[in-house]
Structure formats: structure tokens, C-alpha cells
Write a protein that holds these residues in place. Structure first.
Motif, short mmCIF file in Angstrom:
data_model
loop_
_atom_site.label_atom_id
_atom_site.label_comp_id
_atom_site.label_asym_id
_atom_site.label_seq_id
_atom_site.Cartn_x
_atom_site.Cartn_y
_atom_site.Cartn_z
N LYS A 1 0.83 -1.20 0.00
CA LYS A 1 0.00 0.00 0.00
C LYS A 1 0.87 1.26 0.00
N ARG A 2 2.08 1.16 -0.47
CA ARG A 2 3.02 2.29 -0.59
C ARG A 2 3.39 2.90 0.76
N GLY A 3 3.40 2.09 1.81
CA GLY A 3 3.76 2.61 3.13
C GLY A 3 5.26 2.46 3.37
N GLU A 4 5.81 3.32 4.24
CA GLU A 4 7.22 3.18 4.63
C GLU A 4 7.25 2.92 6.12
N MET A 5 7.97 1.89 6.51
CA MET A 5 8.01 1.58 7.94
C MET A 5 8.96 2.53 8.65
N THR A 6 8.52 3.13 9.76
CA THR A 6 9.39 4.09 10.45
C THR A 6 9.87 3.56 11.79
N ASN A 7 9.11 2.62 12.38
CA ASN A 7 9.52 2.19 13.72
C ASN A 7 8.90 0.84 14.04
N GLN A 8 9.60 0.08 14.90
CA GLN A 8 9.07 -1.20 15.35
C GLN A 8 9.47 -1.36 16.80
N VAL A 9 8.48 -1.45 17.69
CA VAL A 9 8.78 -1.54 19.12
C VAL A 9 8.11 -2.78 19.69
N TYR A 10 8.85 -3.56 20.43
CA TYR A 10 8.25 -4.72 21.12
C TYR A 10 7.71 -4.24 22.46
N ARG B 1 4.16 -8.93 21.58
CA ARG B 1 3.32 -7.85 21.04
C ARG B 1 4.18 -6.76 20.47
N VAL B 2 3.93 -6.40 19.22
CA VAL B 2 4.77 -5.43 18.53
C VAL B 2 3.94 -4.23 18.12
N GLU B 3 4.53 -3.05 18.22
CA GLU B 3 3.88 -1.87 17.64
C GLU B 3 4.68 -1.47 16.41
N LEU B 4 4.03 -1.48 15.24
CA LEU B 4 4.69 -1.09 13.99
C LEU B 4 4.18 0.30 13.61
N SER B 5 5.10 1.18 13.22
CA SER B 5 4.65 2.51 12.77
C SER B 5 4.98 2.67 11.30
N PHE B 6 4.05 3.23 10.54
CA PHE B 6 4.24 3.44 9.11
C PHE B 6 3.86 4.86 8.72
N ASP B 7 4.54 5.37 7.69
CA ASP B 7 4.02 6.56 7.00
C ASP B 7 3.39 6.04 5.73
N MET B 8 2.14 6.34 5.51
CA MET B 8 1.55 5.87 4.26
C MET B 8 0.50 6.84 3.73
N PRO B 9 0.23 6.76 2.40
CA PRO B 9 -0.76 7.67 1.81
C PRO B 9 -2.16 7.33 2.32
N MET B 10 -2.90 8.37 2.66
CA MET B 10 -4.26 8.19 3.15
C MET B 10 -5.13 7.43 2.14
N SER B 11 -4.89 7.70 0.85
CA SER B 11 -5.78 7.12 -0.17
C SER B 11 -5.70 5.60 -0.19
N GLU B 12 -4.57 5.04 0.26
CA GLU B 12 -4.42 3.59 0.23
C GLU B 12 -5.18 2.94 1.39
N VAL B 13 -5.42 3.71 2.44
CA VAL B 13 -6.11 3.15 3.61
C VAL B 13 -7.61 3.18 3.40
N VAL B 14 -8.06 4.08 2.51
CA VAL B 14 -9.48 4.33 2.34
C VAL B 14 -10.24 3.09 1.88
N PHE B 15 -9.67 2.32 0.94
CA PHE B 15 -10.47 1.24 0.37
C PHE B 15 -10.72 0.09 1.33
N ASP B 16 -9.79 -0.84 1.39
CA ASP B 16 -10.09 -2.08 2.09
C ASP B 16 -8.97 -2.43 3.05
N PHE B 17 -8.16 -1.42 3.41
CA PHE B 17 -6.98 -1.71 4.22
C PHE B 17 -7.35 -2.36 5.55
#
Length: 596
Positions: A425-434, A439-455
Motif C-alpha cells: 500500500k506504498r507505506g514506509e516503515m518508520t519504527n518497530q517496538v516490542y 506484542r509489537v507496535e509497527l509505525s508506518f508513514d503511508m498515503p491516506m488514499s491507500e487506507v481508504v479502500f479495504d486496508f
């Protein structure tokens, strides 16, 4: 005033907020056994069916402890990311928050984002471990997670169960001991902040507010500061299970006002109420206007129902301040509205409420987000909410699209699959914290338009329902976007156009064409379905014509006789195709929304 406590309940979706609120209402005898039902505060049919809270609900409870009478104002809030606007409004009216965490699921994304909202507003947080009666509860692990998150003492976490009523008395004691009483000056001029409004067909708009200073009395002439309008306080009071009228609502309390307001735009959430003869000097620092995330066109199935749809939307806007709409027209669908929603669930709920509450059947177009297009001439900026508003590519310099910061909390087994989805979905991973071992928290920067459909749906699928998702908008970034048009029988269908990234255009175009081929019924003539970028066709499917066997009457004989009949049929089909119109069935618009 020292005996008033204002608090809200915050948690991730489905961690048992409304059930716990039921127990608090029962313990304080606010609701009789006869009136008791599950999720007593959720009064919309939709909320009860889906088991989610859509709207915040405020209610006042009386409680006696050590022979002292206390007044507790509780606000139950939604847990879904699409309704976080409701949560932010409730938090602004409170001094404390109950943070509820499901003992079997642990901390999830929305828990964290709602918690940060509360901490920003300096609320006192009371952590509660809910659903302790479940066999899958993990009290020690989850308590550790809470301690890591808020930095409290493990003894401060209250184990409870909304189902069995375990720990409810402890919660009430903690509310009185830990949450500070409201501060304010009862002698000062009236200053009250509106945090919600509902529409009543008989009495007009009822505004809910929290009095910060002064008091509001029945019959006062009041003024709404932002809109500058003045009204008479016909009826004021506090919120019990029903509205309870009173002569005055004092400092620190939460109440309602009925003043015969009929128009939606006269009540702004976050506005300040004051009296006309002794006005307060400055307005409360209220809310910013809500920023819609997803835009879609809503059109009546019958063009004659346009006015009725407008009326229904205005009524709906009173109950849901986060809905934004403006009129627009489309060549394929006639007149309708361009609406702004906070997310896909919000859009679905609005569509369903239109059908239920107002009997309006509507067609929704492909949802998209708003883009910024910069023109070559004097760097002019055009805001594009609809693909058909896109300026001519020759005059355009570049397009920027909105980006979001997404955080996904999941079990460590699903990290790989979720990363693949986000990168697709054209996202870039910025962080990963256990957060803990699994249990992991993943952080991404991604375009809003890609989340809109069926993400969201796909995220739930690949994580077997364990991933929780939360996002907030960050900024606009340059992007290589193009407009994908769909042509039916060489005519453009504007309701199916979409702005997509150049790399996705070909595959998306192919998918839409295949889907439309399945859904559009066959005609007497051949229909080409094409996906085009500008004048360049990138995908094509053809719906074959229905045809009669015109050569059936020739038995034997020369081929030229059959040829002549076939040529004659072919000429007829060609002429038919020039004048033929193709009706797009409603399922086709909906199916395009659900493309994988």
C-alpha cells in the motif's frame, strides 16, 4: 461543587466500556431493574445491533459514600478510530477518565491513542482491568503492560468485570478519591462549553454543555458566542436516563438546554454559552472544526428525491457533527452531495442511518481523499475533492496527497504479513517496538488514499483479527498521481473515475473492467469497457452482444447467402451501438468499492 465528579470511559473497541457503564448505573440506582437492558446508554438501533457505540452518551448518577452525597457525571465514548472526534469532545468536558483494558486482549492501538488524548487534556487516569471473569484473562501480563504505559503503581490497577459486577464498588471509590472536583468560580459570569447536540423532532436542538464558571438559570437570556445568536433558556436541566428539568445548573455540572433552535448551523460544538446581561470576557478554547478524511458522493437513486435527501442529511448532521456535505452533480448519477466522512465505518453508518431513519436509498460513489494540485502558472493551488475537479494535466505542475502516521499493534507472528501489506500500500516503515515479548507496535508513514479502500478489512484478515489499527494525518507529500477514467461504449462514466498512483493504474484498471464485465447485463449490441489514462487505453474487456441465429432458415445452399444475412445483422448491431445507452446497475458502483 466539591462533591461533583466528571469523568469519561475510554478504551479500544469492544473492551467492555458500555457494559461497565451499565454496572455503574445499576450500582448507583440510576436505572431501575425494570428499565435495565444491556448497553443501556446505546439508544440507536444500529448501535445495539452491531454492539458498538457510535455516539457519546452523558448521564448523571447520584452516589452516597461515608454519608456524603456525590454527583457523578459519566460520559460513555465510542472505541472505533473513526469516531475519535466524539471521544475528544467528551474528554474536554471531564476531569478524569477510566482507562479500560480487556484482560484477555491487552493494550491495543486505540487504547493508546485515546489515552494520549486524555493525557494532553491533563485528565486523571484510573486504569481498570476488565473482563476478569473470562477463562482467557491474563491479569499479570496486562497489568504489566498498563504499568509500562502509564507509569502507575500496580496496586492502582483495579481488576473488574462488567458482566459479573466485580470491582464496581472499588471503581466508584477510586473515582471519588482520585478524580479532582471541578474548578470554577460560581460568582463569575456564566461560561459554559457545548460538547454535544442532539436533534429532537418536537423540541428542536438540545445542546449538552459543561458549566465552567457561573450558573445558568431557567428563563435566562443566553448568547452563543461564536455564532452571536441569542436565545431564551426555555428549559434547562441535567441528564438522567431521561432529561431531568431543573431551575439552575451550577458551576462544574453537565446539563442540557432547550431553546427552540431549529437550524443545525446555529449550534456549533465547542461554542461557549454566556448570558446577555453579564457576558463572560472570553470564549472557551473549544474544538477545531472536524477534518473529514474520506470523501464520497451520495446520490439519490431517484433524481426526484434530491430535496428530500438534502433535508435528511441536514437532520442527520444535527446528530453527527462530524458529517460534512456540499451539493454536486454528476453526468451519470444526476444531482447529489459530496460528503466528507471520518473513515469507512463512518461512511457505512451514515449510509445505513439514511436508509433506516429517513427511508432514503442512496448510491455511494468510489471514496477518495482530498488532494492539492499546483498549477504551473503562478503556483496556484487547487484543492481536489473529486477526480472530475482535477485540472488539465498540461497546466498542472504537480499533485500532493495527504499522508498519515499509522500505528499497528499486533502479535509478533503476524509482523511479516502486515509489513508486506503496508509496503504493497506504498507505506514506509518508520519504527518497530516490542511492547512485550509477543506484542509489537509497527509505525508506518503511508498515503491516506491507500487506507481508504479495504486496508482495515485486509489487516484484520491477515492477522486473524488480532491487529489493531490507529492513524492520524501528518502532512501532504508530492506524488505521481493520475486520473483513471472508465469508459463504457466509449462514454466516460464520471462516478467511477479515481485518482490513483501511476504504478497501480494498470492493475486497478484491469480489475475494474473485469468486475464491470461480470455485473453489466448483456445488451443487443457489443459493449467495450475500457480503462483510460487521458487518451491512452490501459485495459479493455468486451461484453459480447446477444444475437439471434439469423442463418437458421438457410439449409444447404451457397455460403454467400449466409454471408449476406450476417452482414445485414452486423450493420444493424453497429447502428444500435451508436444510439444505445448502457445503464450501470447499482451493484457495479458498490462492487468497485470492494475490489481487492
Amino acid at each position: 461543587m466539591k462533591n461533583i465528579r466528571n469523568f469519561c470511559i475510554i478504551a479500544h473497541i469492544d473492551h467492555g466500556k458500555s457494559t461497565l457503564a451499565d454496572r455503574l448505573l445499576q450500582t448507583t440506582n440510576t436505572i431501575s431493574e425494570r428499565e435495565m437492558k444491556d448497553q443501556a446508554l446505546d439508544d440507536m438501533d444500529l448501535e445495539r445491533e452491531r454492539g458498538i457505540t457510535i455516539k457519546s452518551h452523558a448521564i448523571q448518577m447520584d452516589y452516597v459514600q461515608d454519608d456524603e452525597q456525590y454527583v457523578l457525571n459519566l460520559i460513555d465514548t465510542p472505541g472505533h478510530v473513526d469516531f475519535s472526534y466524539e471521544v475528544s469532545r467528551s474528554i474536554a468536558a471531564c476531569e478524569g477518565a477510566l482507562l479500560i483494558v480487556d484482560a484477555s486482549q491487552g493494550i491495543q492501538a486505540q487504547t493508546i491513542s485515546n489515552l494520549y488524548l486524555a493525557i494532553e487534556n491533563d485528565l486523571e487516569i484510573i486504569p481498570i482491568l476488565n473482563k476478569m471473569d473470562l477463562p482467557g484473562a491474563m491479569p499479570e501480563e496486562v497489568t504489566d503492560q498498563i504499568v509500562d504505559l502509564i507509569g502507575c503503581d500496580p496496586s492502582e490497577v483495579i481488576p473488574a468485570s462488567g458482566k459479573t459486577g466485580l470491582g464496581v464498588d472499588k471503581i466508584l471509590e477510586a473515582i471519588i478519591a482520585r478524580i479532582p472536583a471541578p474548578e470554577g468560580d460560581p460568582e463569575a459570569p456564566l461560561q459554559a462549553m457545548i460538547f454535544d447536540s442532539v436533534f429532537n423532532p418536537f423540541r428542536g436542538i438540545i445542546a449538552y454543555y459543561r458549566v465552567l464558571n457561573g450558573a445558568i438559570k431557567k428563563g435566562d437570556r443566553v448568547k452563543f458566542v461564536n455564532t452571536g445568536k441569542e436565545y431564551d433558556a426555555d428549559e434547562i436541566g441535567v441528564l438522567k436516563m431521561d432529561l431531568a428539568p431543573k431551575k439552575a445548573v451550577n458551576t462544574g455540572d453537565v446539563g442540557y438546554i432547550i431553546s427552540g433552535i431549529k437550524k443545525a448551523n446555529e449550534v456549533k460544538v465547542g461554542d461557549t454559552i454566556t448570558t446577555v446581561e453579564n457576558p463572560c470576557l472570553n470564549a472557551v478554547k473549544g474544538f477545531e472544526d472536524v477534518k473529514p478524511m474520506v470523501f464520497a458522493g451520495i446520490y439519490p437513486v431517484d433524481t426526484e428525491d434530491y430535496e428530500e435527501l438534502r433535508y435528511s442529511m441536514e437532520k442527520l448532521q444535527l446528530n453527527d457533527a462530524s458529517l460534512v456535505f456540499e451539493p454536486e452533480s454528476s453526468a451519470a448519477l444526476g444531482f447529489g452531495f459530496r460528503c466528507g466522512f471520518l473513515g469507512m465505518l463512518h461512511m457505512e453508518i451514515i449510509q445505513e442511518r439514511l436508509e433506516r431513519e429517513f427511508d432514503m436509498t442512496v448510491i455511494t460513489t468510489v471514496p477518495n481523499v482530498s488532494y492539492k494540485a499546483y498549477l504551473k502558472k503562478d503556483e496556484e493551488l487547487v484543492i481536489v475533492n473529486n477526480p472530475s475537479d482535477l485540472p488539465d494535466p498540461a497546466k498542472m505542475d504537480y499533485i500532493e496527497e495527504p499522508y498519515i502516521k499509522a500505528s499497528v499493534i499486533t502479535k509478533s507472528d503476524y509482523v511479516g504479513a502486515i509489513m508486506t501489506l503496508c509496503i504493497e500500500k506504498r507505506g514506509e516503515m518508520t519504527n518497530q517496538v516490542y511492547l512485550t515479548q509477543d506484542r509489537v507496535e509497527l509505525s508506518f508513514d503511508m498515503p491516506m488514499s491507500e487506507v481508504v479502500f479495504d486496508f482495515y478489512d485486509r489487516l484484520k484478515t491477515i492477522s486473524k483479527g488480532y491487529a489493531s489499527f490507529d492513524y492520524y494525518p501528518t502532512d501532504y507529500r508530492r506524488s505521481d498521481l493520475i486520473k483513471l477514467d472508465i469508459l463504457l461504449n466509449s462514454e466516460q462514466v464520471d462516478a467511477l473515475s479515481a485518482l490513483v498512483h501511476r504504478s497501480n493504474a494498470f492493475t486497478l484498471g484491469k480489475k475494474i473492467c473485469l468486475k464491470l464485465k461480470e455485473l453489466i447485463p448483456r445488451q443487443q449490441f457489443e459493449i467495450p469497457i475500457q480503462a483510460a489514462i487521458g487518451a491512452k487505453i490501459v485495459a479493455r474487456e468486451t461484453i459480447k452482444a446477444l444475437r439471434k441465429d439469423v442463418t437458421a432458415k438457410c439449409y444447404g445452399g451457397d455460403i454467400s447467402r449466409k454471408r449476406k444475412l450476417l452482414e445485414k445483422q452486423k450493420a444493424g448491431k453497429k447502428r444500435m451501438r451508436q444510439v444505445g445507452r448502457v445503464e450501470v446497475p447499482q451493484e457495479a458502483f458498490l462492487a468497485v468499492l470492494k475490489l481487492d
